[in-house]
Design a protein around this motif. Structure first.
Motif, PDB file in Angstrom:
ATOM      1  N   PRO A   1     -30.275   1.634 -35.391  1.00 35.74           N
ATOM      2  CA  PRO A   1     -29.033   2.412 -35.439  1.00 35.74           C
ATOM      3  C   PRO A   1     -27.829   1.502 -35.248  1.00 35.74           C
ATOM      4  CG  PRO A   1     -30.674   3.538 -34.113  1.00 35.74           C
ATOM      5  CD  PRO A   1     -31.256   2.211 -34.426  1.00 35.74           C
ATOM      6  N   ASP A   2     -26.744   1.866 -35.854  1.00 36.52           N
ATOM      7  CA  ASP A   2     -25.527   1.051 -35.839  1.00 36.52           C
ATOM      8  C   ASP A   2     -25.065   0.832 -34.392  1.00 36.52           C
ATOM      9  OD1 ASP A   2     -23.180  -0.211 -36.290  1.00 36.52           O
ATOM     10  OD2 ASP A   2     -22.296   1.371 -37.531  1.00 36.52           O
ATOM     11  N   PRO A   3     -25.112  -0.429 -33.913  1.00 31.77           N
ATOM     12  CA  PRO A   3     -24.705  -0.665 -32.516  1.00 31.77           C
ATOM     13  C   PRO A   3     -23.223  -0.408 -32.275  1.00 31.77           C
ATOM     14  CG  PRO A   3     -25.119  -2.743 -33.646  1.00 31.77           C
ATOM     15  CD  PRO A   3     -25.568  -1.654 -34.570  1.00 31.77           C
ATOM     16  N   VAL A   4     -22.398  -0.711 -33.257  1.00 34.23           N
ATOM     17  CA  VAL A   4     -20.956  -0.471 -33.095  1.00 34.23           C
ATOM     18  C   VAL A   4     -20.692   1.017 -32.919  1.00 34.23           C
ATOM     19  CG1 VAL A   4     -18.709  -0.728 -34.175  1.00 34.23           C
ATOM     20  CG2 VAL A   4     -20.408  -2.555 -34.400  1.00 34.23           C
ATOM     21  N   LEU A   5     -21.341   1.823 -33.788  1.00 29.72           N
ATOM     22  CA  LEU A   5     -21.163   3.264 -33.675  1.00 29.72           C
ATOM     23  C   LEU A   5     -21.698   3.775 -32.339  1.00 29.72           C
ATOM     24  CD1 LEU A   5     -20.320   5.924 -34.963  1.00 29.72           C
ATOM     25  CD2 LEU A   5     -22.587   6.048 -36.043  1.00 29.72           C
ATOM     26  N   ARG A   6     -22.793   3.173 -31.926  1.00 31.56           N
ATOM     27  CA  ARG A   6     -23.368   3.595 -30.638  1.00 31.56           C
ATOM     28  C   ARG A   6     -22.404   3.312 -29.488  1.00 31.56           C
ATOM     29  NH1 ARG A   6     -28.730   0.907 -27.850  1.00 31.56           N
ATOM     30  NH2 ARG A   6     -28.786   2.239 -25.991  1.00 31.56           N
ATOM     31  N   GLU A   7     -21.828   2.098 -29.483  1.00 35.28           N
ATOM     32  CA  GLU A   7     -20.893   1.755 -28.413  1.00 35.28           C
ATOM     33  C   GLU A   7     -19.667   2.657 -28.449  1.00 35.28           C
ATOM     34  OE1 GLU A   7     -21.280  -0.262 -25.898  1.00 35.28           O
ATOM     35  OE2 GLU A   7     -23.320  -0.701 -26.572  1.00 35.28           O
ATOM     36  N   ARG A   8     -19.172   2.929 -29.629  1.00 33.54           N
ATOM     37  CA  ARG A   8     -18.000   3.810 -29.748  1.00 33.54           C
ATOM     38  C   ARG A   8     -18.325   5.209 -29.233  1.00 33.54           C
ATOM     39  NH1 ARG A   8     -15.456   4.273 -35.357  1.00 33.54           N
ATOM     40  NH2 ARG A   8     -13.984   5.494 -34.079  1.00 33.54           N
ATOM     41  N   THR A   9     -19.538   5.663 -29.518  1.00 32.07           N
ATOM     42  CA  THR A   9     -19.916   7.014 -29.089  1.00 32.07           C
ATOM     43  C   THR A   9     -20.027   7.092 -27.565  1.00 32.07           C
ATOM     44  OG1 THR A   9     -21.145   7.283 -31.152  1.00 32.07           O
ATOM     45  CG2 THR A   9     -21.613   8.839 -29.397  1.00 32.07           C
ATOM     46  N   LEU A  10     -20.673   6.068 -26.972  1.00 34.11           N
ATOM     47  CA  LEU A  10     -20.793   6.068 -25.508  1.00 34.11           C
ATOM     48  C   LEU A  10     -19.420   5.955 -24.841  1.00 34.11           C
ATOM     49  CD1 LEU A  10     -23.967   3.800 -25.081  1.00 34.11           C
ATOM     50  CD2 LEU A  10     -23.809   6.297 -24.884  1.00 34.11           C
ATOM     51  N   ASP A  11     -18.563   5.132 -25.446  1.00 35.16           N
ATOM     52  CA  ASP A  11     -17.204   5.021 -24.925  1.00 35.16           C
ATOM     53  C   ASP A  11     -16.465   6.349 -25.030  1.00 35.16           C
ATOM     54  OD1 ASP A  11     -14.858   3.337 -24.012  1.00 35.16           O
ATOM     55  OD2 ASP A  11     -14.097   4.048 -25.954  1.00 35.16           O
ATOM     56  N   ALA A  12     -16.751   7.114 -26.097  1.00 29.90           N
ATOM     57  CA  ALA A  12     -16.100   8.414 -26.259  1.00 29.90           C
ATOM     58  C   ALA A  12     -16.543   9.382 -25.162  1.00 29.90           C
ATOM     59  CB  ALA A  12     -16.437   8.989 -27.627  1.00 29.90           C
ATOM     60  N   PHE A  13     -17.837   9.297 -24.778  1.00 31.20           N
ATOM     61  CA  PHE A  13     -18.271  10.141 -23.649  1.00 31.20           C
ATOM     62  C   PHE A  13     -17.462   9.825 -22.378  1.00 31.20           C
ATOM     63  CE2 PHE A  13     -22.374  10.481 -26.061  1.00 31.20           C
ATOM     64  CZ  PHE A  13     -22.354  11.859 -26.194  1.00 31.20           C
ATOM     65  N   TYR A  14     -17.295   8.525 -22.142  1.00 34.55           N
ATOM     66  CA  TYR A  14     -16.556   8.109 -20.958  1.00 34.55           C
ATOM     67  C   TYR A  14     -15.101   8.573 -21.031  1.00 34.55           C
ATOM     68  CZ  TYR A  14     -14.202   4.952 -17.703  1.00 34.55           C
ATOM     69  OH  TYR A  14     -13.407   4.442 -16.713  1.00 34.55           O
ATOM     70  N   ARG A  15     -14.533   8.461 -22.230  1.00 35.72           N
ATOM     71  CA  ARG A  15     -13.130   8.853 -22.386  1.00 35.72           C
ATOM     72  C   ARG A  15     -12.946  10.349 -22.178  1.00 35.72           C
ATOM     73  NH1 ARG A  15     -11.136   6.388 -27.925  1.00 35.72           N
ATOM     74  NH2 ARG A  15      -9.240   7.528 -27.308  1.00 35.72           N
ATOM     75  N   VAL A  16     -13.937  11.141 -22.603  1.00 36.05           N
ATOM     76  CA  VAL A  16     -13.827  12.587 -22.377  1.00 36.05           C
ATOM     77  C   VAL A  16     -13.764  12.871 -20.878  1.00 36.05           C
ATOM     78  CG1 VAL A  16     -15.042  14.783 -22.600  1.00 36.05           C
ATOM     79  CG2 VAL A  16     -14.914  13.237 -24.547  1.00 36.05           C
TER      80      VAL A  16
END
Length: 848
Positions: A29-44
């Motif tokens: 799976p795309d690691p960049v997309l994964r990092e962005r998604t996890l960061d989005a959880f944190y930002r929420v």
């Protein structure tokens, strides 16, 4: 080998497809997309906490403006967009679960946004009222001054109630605050008390509402939803990682298998290298042969017909040399497939040619050969000595030509088998591969198409020449018919007045002799006009069965007395009872003209041959001067041993006024008349002649139902000319001399003639007294009203009136028109006294 290569290709293709599939499915799976998604959880989580904190600060009055609330909401939405993009990479049940969780989180954020908007408006009013309460009571107390202080007491009570309400906005505290406000409002006080009370009521109304909104914001399950969504996403990501690892392992195994199979194929290919090297010479030879076939096929594209034979001979020589055979040739089947002809041949030096010996070879003599060739489309005989017993005739035929091996391939054009292309091996035995036979069949079709084009082109040129000749004859015939019509009118006056003069002159007088000579010349002129009309096909005679043998015998008896004794007549009238539908006089004239021309061509010495037989055509046939459909025909042949004709003369023999005789020796209408009569009888002429070889004229006439009985009428005694009894006759002709002549002739016959040169004047006279006339004689060709149209107008008043039509040329169309108009009879111009008198008497009697 081909099957093995095909299987190998299928296996390799299958492995490549599996590799491609595994490569796609085994990707991490795309690691960049994964990092962005996890960061989005944190930002929420961060933005939600900031939002709650800022709401509480705003409630406490510590937040100077609401920009941080707006930024927090915007940050939540941006994080949601990233989470949605990350969720799109999932699939299956995980994708559905993520979508559901995202939808719930989005709904929560949307709800928070709506509550923040309500909170901002209410909290602004609340903070403004609280700020007003912080300053206003003190100012009012200071303005009250010394003395009794009820206002100050109430203000203190209000302030205490407000403090308790702000700390605990319960219903009790609200009632206490409302009571304090009511009491303050009833005191006579200073200006500003009413405004203070109003702000107090606002605080009572807004504070519970604002606190309720804050409670809802703080109670929103944002964090729980984020954590649940993060758990689903991380679980799915872990599964994807595990599956990717499995697929990468399978990818490695399949790659190893593919490499092993390629090594196996390489080993197999090395084993076939030697075999391929050995076959390279044969393949090159095959390619050379295909190139030769292509070159021959290209050579015959758009080949002019006059070059076909030479090109076929050249191609046969090329094929014979390449195939190392001794003889190459073409055989063409006859139209009825009863025999075949050797038409083209190439032979190696020292080999005897067969072209001249194999013309008209009967196919029935080679039954085994014909049967096998027709069944398979080709015939290969590697060893003539090994032919089966049923091919005994074929074996003898081949051994006679010293053939040891042979190959015959079909020549087809448009699905029709025209013959075959053959190759003989004389000096040694030979066999041919199936691929070579297939290519040679292509050459056979090329030859067949070329020969068919040549035949069609020759037939087209012949038909075009016949069409041009027919058009020329038709044009000249039309002109000749018009001239004959005018000449007929002149002859009518000459012969009519001459006939009347003969009746008026003494029998032995010199003028009577002169008039009789004039009448003889007029009759000759009339015969010339009849020839012109016959040539123009505008004459019409009654058709009846004519026995050709009796007609030929009678004509030849007449000719024997007029032809020189030095001409030998050889009649061969084999068809004893053949009958045709026609005019016996015209047919006799045809035979006499042809025999006379033949005798004149032989200049008094030679042999004249007259043959009568029958000829049956199974299919249409093209002759030198026309085409015959299939059917039964009587063939009349007139041949001579004269000097013959060259091609230029042969092409013009039927042209009117064309003659090879010296000036004054002929009119040039004889053969034109012959051609016109034969064509008018539905027949066709076939003329053959060469310089020094004589000439032959074949006449083909359709048989009348096979053989019919011949009937010859014997003329009886000539009856007297019938005369009239003063009947009134209407005579109409646009030629004044003919009207005057007709009136005299009718008057001499005992009738009362009334003549008109205008058909309209004649019609007007008839309309004035329709019952006056007993019979009408009218010309057909007139400028105002034709004879048939005049007859129609007259019959409209008197349908029973006998009407005779006089014309110099009649035809089927005129006969049909006359019948429809009720015309009793058509009289042939120029009118003869007896014919006119008998016709009038016949119709007056039938009408009376």
């Amino acid at each position: 080998m081909t099957v093995a290569v095909g299987k190998s290709l299928v296996i390799i293709a299958g492995l490549l497809l599996v590799l491609t599939y595994l490569l796609i499915r085994g990707a991490t799976p795309d690691p960049v997309l994964r990092e962005r998604t996890l960061d989005a959880f944190y930002r929420v989580e961060i933005h939600d906490a900031e939002l709650n904190q800022d709401v509480l600060r705003a409630r406490a009055g510590l937040l100077p403006h609401y920009d941080s609330l707006v930024q927090a909401i915007r940050g939540l939405y941006e994080a949601l967009a990233i989470l949605e993009a990350g969720g799109e990479a999932a699939y299956g049940a995980a994708r559905a679960d993520i979508d559901r969780q995202l939808a719930a989180l989005a709904a929560t954020v949307t709800g928070k946004e709506a509550r923040i908007e309500a909170f901002k408006a209410d909290n602004a009013l609340l903070q403004n009222s609280l700020l007003y309460f912080n300053h206003t009571p003190g100012e009012l107390d200071a303005r009250a001054g010394a003395g009794p202080r009820p206002l100050a007491t109430e203000l203190d009570t209000l302030t205490a109630a407000l403090f308790r309400f702000v700390r605990d906005p319960s219903s009790v505290a609200a009632s206490e605050l409302d009571s304090a406000l009511d009491r303050l409002l009833r005191l006579p006080g200073l200006p500003g008390i009413r405004t203070l009370v109003t702000h107090g009521y606002l605080i009572v109304a807004l504070l519970p509402k604002v606190d309720g909104v804050i409670g809802q914001l703080l109670a929103a399950p944002t964090i729980a939803q984020v954590r649940a969504l993060r758990k689903v996403y991380l679980d799915h990501d872990a599964r994807m990682e595990r599956r990717a690892w499995v697929f990468r392992l399978l990818l490695y195994l399949v790659a190893v298998a593919l490499l092993a199979y390629l090594i196996y194929l390489f080993a197999r290919l090395r084993q076939h290298v030697q075999a391929l090297a050995e076959r390279s010479g044969a393949l090159q030879s095959r390619l050379d042969f295909e190139g030769l076939i292509t070159a021959i096929s290209t050579q015959f594209i758009n080949l002019p017909p006059n070059e076909v034979d030479a090109s076929i001979h050249h191609a046969l020589a090329t094929l014979g040399e390449y195939l190392a055979v001794d003889r190459a040739y073409l055989f063409l089947f006859s139209t009825d497939r009863t025999h075949m002809d050797n038409t083209h041949e190439w032979c190696r030096a020292g080999i005897r040619a067969q072209l001249d010996r194999l013309k008209g070879l009967p196919m029935a003599e080679l039954p085994w050969f014909v049967d096998n060739f027709e069944r398979h489309g080709y015939l290969q005989v590697p060893r003539v000595n090994a032919l089966p017993p049923e091919a005994l005739a074929e074996k003898a035929h081949f051994e006679e030509q010293s053939i040891q091996s042979l190959l015959c391939v079909s020549m087809q054009c448009a699905g029709k088998r025209m013959g075959f292309l053959g190759f003989d091996a004389v000096r040694s035995e030979k066999s041919w591969a199936n691929d070579d036979i297939a290519l040679l069949r292509i050459v056979g079709e090329v030859f067949a198409n070329a020969l068919e084009r040549k035949r069609a082109e020759a037939e087209r040129e012949t038909l075009e020449a016949q069409l041009r000749q027919s058009q020329k004859l038709e044009a000249i015939g039309t002109l000749a018919g018009g001239i004959a019509h005018d000449f007929n009118n002149i002859l009518a006056a000459i012969l009519g007045y001459g006939e009347m003069a003969l009746n008026a002159l003494p029998e032995d007088s010199r003028p009577r002799y002169h008039v009789r000579q004039m009448m003889t010349a007029g009759q000759r002129a009339k015969a010339v006009v009849d020839q012109i009309l016959t040539f123009s096909r505008r004459g019409s005679r009654e058709r009846q069965p004519v026995g050709l043998r009796a007609l030929c015998e009678e004509t030849l008896d007449l000719l024997r007395a007029s032809l020189p004794a030095t001409i030998e007549m050889q009649p061969r009238l084999a068809a004893g009872n053949v009958t045709v539908l026609g005019d016996s006089t015209q047919l006799q004239q045809v035979l006499m003209n042809l025999c006379t021309n033949a005798a004149q061509a032989m200049q008094g010495h030679g042999r004249l041959e007259v043959v009568l037989d029958t000829h049956a055509l199974a299919r249409p046939s093209t002759l030198s001067h026309g085409s015959l459909p299939a059917g039964a025909y009587a063939r009349l042949r007139v041949g001579d041993t004269g000097p013959g004709m060259d091609e230029a003369t042969l092409g013009r023999i039927f042209d009117p006024f064309f003659t090879t005789k010296e000036a004054g020796g002929g009119t040039g209408l004889g053969l034109s008349m012959v051609h016109g009569i034969v064509t008018d009888h539905g027949g066709v002429m076939d003329v053959r002649s060469e310089p020094g070889q004589g000439s032959t004229f074949d006449l083909y006439l359709p048989c009348a139902g096979g053989c019919a009985a011949e009937a010859v009428e014997t003329p009886g005694p000539i009856p007297p000319i019938p005369r009239g009894n003063g009947e009134t006759l209407l005579l109409v002709d646009d030629e004044p001399p003919l009207v005057a002549l007709g009136e005299e002739m009718l008057a001499a016959l005992g009738y009362e003639p009334i003549g008109f040169t205008s058909s309209r004047q004649a019609l007007a006279s008839f309309l004035g007294d329709p019952g006056r006339f007993d019979l009408v004689i009218t010309d057909e060709v007139m400028p105002e009203l034709t004879g048939t149209r005049l007859a129609r107008r007259l019959h409209q008043l008197r349908p029973e009136l006998p009407i005779l039509l006089a014309t110099g040329h009649s035809g089927p169309i005129l006969l049909e028109q006359a019948r429809q108009m009720g015309i009793r009879e058509i009289l042939k111009k120029p009118l003869q006294l007896r014919d006119l008198a008998e016709s009038i008497a016949r119709h007056l009697r039938s009408n009376g």
